[in-house]
Design an enzyme around this catalytic site. Structure first.
Site, PDB file in Angstrom:
ATOM      1  CB  SER A 146      -0.903   0.019   1.237  1.00 13.98           C
ATOM      2  OG  SER A 146      -1.797  -1.045   1.210  1.00 13.98           O
ATOM      3  CG  ASP A 197      -5.482  -6.772   2.983  1.00 12.16           C
ATOM      4  OD1 ASP A 197      -6.595  -6.930   2.436  1.00 12.16           O
ATOM      5  OD2 ASP A 197      -4.726  -5.822   2.718  1.00 12.16           O
ATOM      6  CB  SER A 212     -12.948   1.105   1.097  1.00 11.87           C
ATOM      7  OG  SER A 212     -12.032   1.125   0.020  1.00 11.87           O
TER       8      SER A 212
HETATM    9  C1  S3P Z   1      -5.635  -1.310   0.296  1.00  7.13           C
HETATM   10  C2  S3P Z   1      -6.815  -1.262   0.966  1.00  7.13           C
HETATM   11  C3  S3P Z   1      -7.613  -2.447   1.307  1.00  7.13           C
HETATM   12  C4  S3P Z   1      -6.779  -3.707   1.224  1.00  7.13           C
HETATM   13  C5  S3P Z   1      -5.945  -3.782  -0.016  1.00  7.13           C
HETATM   14  C6  S3P Z   1      -5.005  -2.595  -0.103  1.00  7.13           C
HETATM   15  C7  S3P Z   1      -4.946  -0.057  -0.040  1.00  7.13           C
HETATM   16  O1  S3P Z   1      -8.682  -2.564   0.389  1.00  7.13           O
HETATM   17  O2  S3P Z   1      -7.625  -4.838   1.294  1.00  7.13           O
HETATM   18  O3  S3P Z   1      -5.166  -4.971   0.002  1.00  7.13           O
HETATM   19  O4  S3P Z   1      -3.765  -0.087  -0.411  1.00  7.13           O
HETATM   20  O5  S3P Z   1      -5.585   0.993   0.070  1.00  7.13           O
HETATM   21  P1  S3P Z   1     -10.074  -1.765   0.642  1.00  7.13           P
HETATM   22  O6  S3P Z   1      -9.794  -0.332   0.602  1.00  7.13           O
HETATM   23  O7  S3P Z   1     -10.959  -2.232  -0.478  1.00  7.13           O
HETATM   24  O8  S3P Z   1     -10.560  -2.230   1.971  1.00  7.13           O
END
Ligand code: S3P
Length: 430
Positions: A20, A312, A164
Site C-alpha cells: 500500500s 487482509d 475502504s
Molecule cells: C488497500 C486497501 C484495502 C486492502 C488492499 C489494499 C490499499 O482494500 O484490502 O489490500 O492499499 O488501500 P479496501 O480499501 O478495499 O478495503
C-alpha cells in the site's frame, strides 16, 4: 506447488516493502515537483502496474530491482500527459481505484482496464463519490473498464458507506485537482498511508479520528522515502512461527502503523507470543523488529471494527484458528467476498479439504480448532493471500499439500518461498 508439513522455523528474515505504501509513494512522487527516491519499494506485479501506468502518463521512473530502489522525476500536479494506450491495472484493485481518483481531475481522457478478477470487482464505491465531485466517468454497470473524460472537480463532504482505504484515497487524490475544502468521514478507521504521504509531501491535510479534510490547491514537493516492510506479508511469516514446532524467529522491518497492527492485537488475543524488540521511528512510517515463537493459541470472536482492522489477514487468521483450541468466529467480513477472489469461499474450501472443522456463513467463518490439519490438494483461486495462507497451513500439516497455482504470490510477495525456505531448518520441498 508441493509442500511437506511438520516444519520448524529458526533464524531471521527481512520483510519487503509495504504494498500500500509503495503504491502511494510511486503515485504521489510522480505528481510532486522534483526527484523522489523510494528505498525498499515493493517491486511486485501490483506495484509494477502503477509504475507502468505512470510511465505511460509521461513520468520518468527508474527502477533498480537489485536494491529495490525507485527514482521518480516528478512532473508536478498538472504535468501528467494523455496516454494513447489503455492503462492496464492487472490484478491490482489499489492501482485501479487510486488511479480512478488521480485521473478524474485531469484535462485528458483515460481508460483503466484490469484482469478477469479485477474486472469483476465493484468500482461503484469509487465512481459514485468521484461523480459527485464532478468526475466524468462513463457508466459501465459499476465494473471496469473505468473510462474517464475531463471533468471539473468540486469540493465534497463525503460519508463513506464502506470501510475502504482505496475509496478514501481515490477521493483525496481527486481532490488535489479541485479548489476548496474537501472532507471525507470514514465508517471505521482504515489504513492512513495516503494521508501520511500527502502530509509528508507538504499537503494541507488534517485528520481527526474518522474525519479527514484537505484544503486545496496544494503543491506537493518531492521527498525521499524509505518504505517499511509489509505487515500483511509479515503476517504469513508470523503465523508460520506460531504454529510450527519449536519455532523461534526474528522478523525485521515490519511496518507498525497503528492502522495496520490490528493483526498483532488479534494474534496476541489468541495467545500468540509476539515481542516487539525495537522500533525505528525515523521514516515517514514506523517499523520494528518482531520475535515470534511457537505459541499455544485459542479461538476468539472477530467482528465489526476488529474485522476491518485485519481485512487482509483473515485468510491467515483462519489457518491459525484451525491450529488453535476452541472456536474462532469471524463476522462482518463480507468485504472478503469481493477481493481478488471470494476469500471466504476460497479459504473454506481449502481448509475443509485439509480436514478443518469449518463453517461458511454469509459474512464470515466459524472454525472449531482441532490443533491439526492434514495435507491435501487445494486451490489458491489465483489469489495471492489464499496461496500464501494455504502454504503456511501446509507447513504445519501432516503429509503433503499440493496447491494448484502459486504464481499469483508475485502480486504482493515475490520472494515468499525463498524467505520462508531460509527459515526452515529441515527439508522444504518445492
Ligand atoms: C488497500 C486497501 C484495502 C486492502 C488492499 C489494499 C490499499 O482494500 O484490502 O489490500 O492499499 O488501500 P479496501 O480499501 O478495499 O478495503
Amino acid at each position: 506447488m508441493k509442500l511437506r508439513g511438520n516444519k520448524s522455523l529458526k533464524g531471521e528474515t527481512f520483510i519487503p516493502g509495504d504494498k500500500s505504501i509503495s503504491h502511494r509513494a510511486i503515485i504521489i512522487g510522480s505528481i510532486a515537483v522534483g526527484r523522489t527516491k523510494i528505498e525498499n519499494c515493493l517491486l511486485s506485479d501490483d506495484t509494477l502496474k502503477s509504475i507502468d501506468i505512470l510511465r505511460k502518463l509521461g513520468v520518468d521512473i527508474k527502477v533498480d530491482e537489485k536494491s529495490n530502489t525507485v527514482v521518480i522525476e516528478g512532473v508536478g500536479l498538472k504535468g501528467l500527459k494523455e496516454s494513447d494506450e489503455d492503462l492496464y491495472c492487472g490484478n491490482s484493485g489499489t492501482t485501479m481505484r487510486l488511479f480512478a481518483g488521480l485521473l478524474s481531475g485531469q484535462s485528458f481522457s483515460s481508460k483503466l482496464t484490469g484482469d478477469d478478477s479485477l474486472s469483476n470487482r465493484p468500482m461503484d464505491r469509487v465512481t459514485k463519490p468521484l461523480r459527485q465531485m464532478g468526475a466524468n466517468i462513463a457508466d459501465n454497470n459499476s465494473l471496469a473498464p473505468i473510462i474517464i473524460s475531463p471533468g471539473e472537480i468540486k469540493p465534497i463532504d463525503y460519508k463513506m458507506e464502506v470501510a475502504s482505504a482505496q475509496v478514501k484515497s481515490a477521493i483525496l487524490l481527486s481532490s488535489l485537482y479541485g479548489e476548496g475544502k474537501f472532507k471525507v468521514t470514514e465508517k471505521y478507521k482504515t489504513r492512513n498511508h495516503t494521508e501520511l504521504m500527502l502530509e509528508y509531501f507538504g499537503a494541507d491535510i488534517h485528520c481527526n479520528d474518522l474525519e479527514i479534510s484537505i484544503n486545496n490547491p496544494n503543491r506537493l514537493i518531492s521527498k525521499d522515502i524509505k518504505v517499511p516492510g509489509d505487515i500483511s506479508s509479515a503476517a504469513f511469516i508470523i503465523a508460520a512461527g506460531l504454529i510450527t514446532k519449536d519455532s523461534d524467529i526474528i522478523i525485521e522491518n515490519v511496518g507498525l502503523n497503528t492502522t495496520r497492527t490490528g493483526i498483532i492485537s488479534v494474534l496476541s488475543e489468541m495467545g500468540a507470543i509476539i515481542k516487539v524488540l525495537g522500533i525505528d521511528d525515523t521514516n515517514v512510517e514506523k517499523s520494528g523488529t518482531l520475535n515470534v515463537m511457537e505459541s499455544f493459541l485459542h479461538g476468539i470472536t472477530i467482528e465489526g471494527e476488529k474485522t476491518a482492522s485485519v481485512i487482509d489477514e483473515i485468510p491467515i487468521i483462519s489457518v491459525l484458528a484451525c491450529y488453535a483450541q476452541g472456536n474462532t468466529v469471524i463476522k462482518d467480513a463480507q468485504e472478503l467476498r469481493i477481493k481478488e477472489s471470494d476469500r471466504l469461499l476460497a479459504i473454506y474450501e481449502g481448509l475443509s479439504a485439509m480436514g478443518a472443522d469449518i463453517e461458511l456463513t454469509n459474512d464470515g467463518l466459524i472454525i472449531r480448532g482441532r490443533g491439526k490439519l492434514k495435507g491435501a490438494e487445494v486451490s489458491s483461486k489465483g489469489d495471492h493471500r489464499i496461496a500464501m495462507a494455504l502454504s503456511i497451513a501446509a507447513l504445519a500439516a501432516e503429509g503433503t499439500t499440493t496447491i494448484d497455482d502459486v504464481s499469483c504470490i508475485n502480486v504482493s510477495y515475490p520472494n515468499f518461498y525463498n524467505d520462508i525456505g531460509q527459515l526452515i531448518d529441515n527439508n522444504f520441498e518445492k
